[in-house]
Design a protein around this motif. Structure first.
Motif, short mmCIF file in Angstrom:
data_model
loop_
_atom_site.label_atom_id
_atom_site.label_comp_id
_atom_site.label_asym_id
_atom_site.label_seq_id
_atom_site.Cartn_x
_atom_site.Cartn_y
_atom_site.Cartn_z
N ALA A 19 0.83 -1.21 0.00
CA ALA A 19 0.00 0.00 0.00
C ALA A 19 0.86 1.26 0.00
CB ALA A 19 -0.94 -0.02 1.21
N ALA A 20 1.92 1.27 0.80
CA ALA A 20 2.81 2.43 0.84
C ALA A 20 3.50 2.63 -0.51
CB ALA A 20 3.84 2.26 1.94
N LEU A 21 3.92 1.54 -1.13
CA LEU A 21 4.56 1.62 -2.45
C LEU A 21 3.57 2.15 -3.49
CD1 LEU A 21 7.08 0.99 -4.18
CD2 LEU A 21 6.09 -1.27 -4.55
N GLY A 22 2.34 1.70 -3.42
CA GLY A 22 1.32 2.18 -4.36
C GLY A 22 1.06 3.67 -4.21
N LEU A 23 0.95 4.14 -2.97
CA LEU A 23 0.74 5.57 -2.74
C LEU A 23 1.94 6.39 -3.21
CD1 LEU A 23 -1.00 5.66 0.75
CD2 LEU A 23 -1.98 6.26 -1.47
N TYR A 24 3.13 5.88 -2.98
CA TYR A 24 4.34 6.57 -3.42
C TYR A 24 4.36 6.70 -4.95
CZ TYR A 24 9.23 7.46 -4.44
OH TYR A 24 10.39 8.00 -4.93
N VAL A 25 4.04 5.62 -5.64
CA VAL A 25 4.05 5.64 -7.10
C VAL A 25 2.98 6.60 -7.62
CG1 VAL A 25 3.57 4.24 -9.16
CG2 VAL A 25 5.05 3.36 -7.36
N LEU A 26 1.80 6.59 -7.02
CA LEU A 26 0.74 7.50 -7.47
C LEU A 26 1.13 8.96 -7.26
CD1 LEU A 26 -2.50 5.72 -6.27
CD2 LEU A 26 -1.81 6.17 -8.62
#
Length: 56
Positions: A12-19
């Motif tokens: 989830a943290a990686l997804g938010l970072y990428v977005l």
């Protein structure tokens, strides 16, 4: 079981970072309601009749 939880948090943290890096409009504030409805401003009203025509 705890490994799944840790993996989910990392994912989830990686997804938010990428977005955020991609310029995505991420709003973590919950639902937001646009009062204007997303429409452009309405056309201006027709001009009023001249005062001399209204008095006749």
């Amino acid at each position: 079981m705890w490994k799944l939880l840790v993996a989910f948090i990392i994912f989830a943290a990686l997804g938010l970072y990428v977005l955020k890096q991609a310029g995505g409009d991420v709003n973590m504030g919950g639902e937001s309601h646009d009062v204007t409805g997303g429409h452009a401003a309405s056309a201006p009203a027709a001009p009023a009749a001249p005062a001399s025509a209204a008095s006749q």
